[in-house]
Design a protein around this motif. Structure first.
Motif, short mmCIF file in Angstrom:
data_model
loop_
_atom_site.label_atom_id
_atom_site.label_comp_id
_atom_site.label_asym_id
_atom_site.label_seq_id
_atom_site.Cartn_x
_atom_site.Cartn_y
_atom_site.Cartn_z
N TRP A 133 38.78 34.14 28.46
CA TRP A 133 37.55 34.60 28.40
C TRP A 133 36.89 34.44 30.19
O TRP A 133 36.06 35.49 30.34
N TYR A 178 35.59 38.31 30.59
CA TYR A 178 34.05 38.22 30.00
C TYR A 178 33.36 39.57 30.45
O TYR A 178 32.73 40.29 29.68
N ASP A 185 34.66 42.83 28.89
CA ASP A 185 33.95 42.63 27.28
C ASP A 185 32.59 43.06 27.17
O ASP A 185 32.21 43.83 26.28
N TYR A 213 27.91 38.04 32.47
CA TYR A 213 28.14 36.75 31.96
C TYR A 213 27.20 36.36 30.86
O TYR A 213 27.31 35.15 30.42
N LEU A 254 28.32 33.57 27.98
CA LEU A 254 29.72 33.22 28.03
C LEU A 254 29.53 31.63 27.79
O LEU A 254 30.69 31.18 27.34
N THR A 261 30.58 31.16 24.01
CA THR A 261 31.81 31.69 24.00
C THR A 261 32.96 30.63 24.37
O THR A 261 33.92 30.66 23.73
#
Length: 233
Positions: A156, A160, A163, A198, A201, A204
């Motif tokens: 991640w 990220y 994504d 971000y 984040l 996550t």
């Protein structure tokens, strides 16, 4: 549904891709691979998992966007926004290929991400094995779960921003505004700045440790069980 489909294809392909890596590196069949070679196998396997992940994530992103639009009054409250209604809408307006909008960005995200995912997992397991003076298969539950969480965190941290861009592409395609990865990325930077890439984040990262720890624990336990049954038969 996305995670079940993705991980089923990912780990199935992972075994095949390990054989491809052995062939590329000239390693004999069944021989142990290095941590980096396993990371390469996982990276290639992610291409195949992207083919099942992209359609499910597109539907998920659109459902989330429609929920937000309903909450803000941009669409009628109570309008039927279900999994099947979104799928029918995509099929009706865009055809089968409509489910694969954002596929290039998904692959661009998954390939480096899963190199870090499997690489981080294997390097962490190797570190535990060396510290405990045991084989990687005998380090126990907690080290395996920590290694899985560490691999997920590595993934991640790398993917990220990509994504975020992928999700934007899949949501904007709902209004026919898909602009491609680079143009979408530059638009986000120009209008919202780097920080938005971000956004989210922290939760996550908190989620990824128990989730991927459980994932790899289940993977290793089921692999051992099936290998034992195979050897007994």
């Amino acid at each position: 549904m996305a995670n079940i489909a993705e991980n089923s294809v990912l780990f199935m392909s992972y075994g095949f891709c390990q054989e491809v890596v052995r062939m590329v590196y000239g390693v004999s069949g069944g021989a142990a691979l290095s941590d980096m070679q396993k990371a390469c196998a996982g990276s290639v396997a992610s291409i195949f998992s992207s083919l099942v992940l992209c359609p499910t994530e597109l539907v998920k992103c659109r459902l989330q966007a429609m929920h937000e639009m309903e909450s803000s009054g941009k669409i009628t409250t109570g309008q039927k926004n279900t999994l099947w209604s979104v799928m029918r809408s995509v099929m009706r307006n865009e055809g089968v290929l409509g489910f694969f909008q954002g596929l290039t960005t998904t692959i661009a995200r998954e390939v480096p991400g899963y190199f870090c995912f499997f690489g981080g997992y294997e390097l962490s397991r190797s570190a535990f094995a060396e510290y405990m003076s045991k084989s990687k298969d005998d380090i126990g539950v907690v080290p395996i779960m920590f290694s899985g969480g560490f691999g997920g965190a590595c993934l991640w941290l790398v993917v990220y921003p990509m994504d975020c861009v992928k999700s934007r592409i899949q949501v904007l395609s709902m209004a026919g505004q898909q602009a491609g990865f680079f143009r979408t990325f530059m638009r986000i930077l120009q209008t919202e700045g780097v920080k938005v890439l971000y956004s989210g984040l922290t939760p996550t990262m908190i989620r990824t440790f128990p989730a991927n720890g459980a994932l790899f624990l289940a993977y290793e336990a089921s692999r051992k069980m099936m290998m034992q049954q195979f050897e007994d038969s």
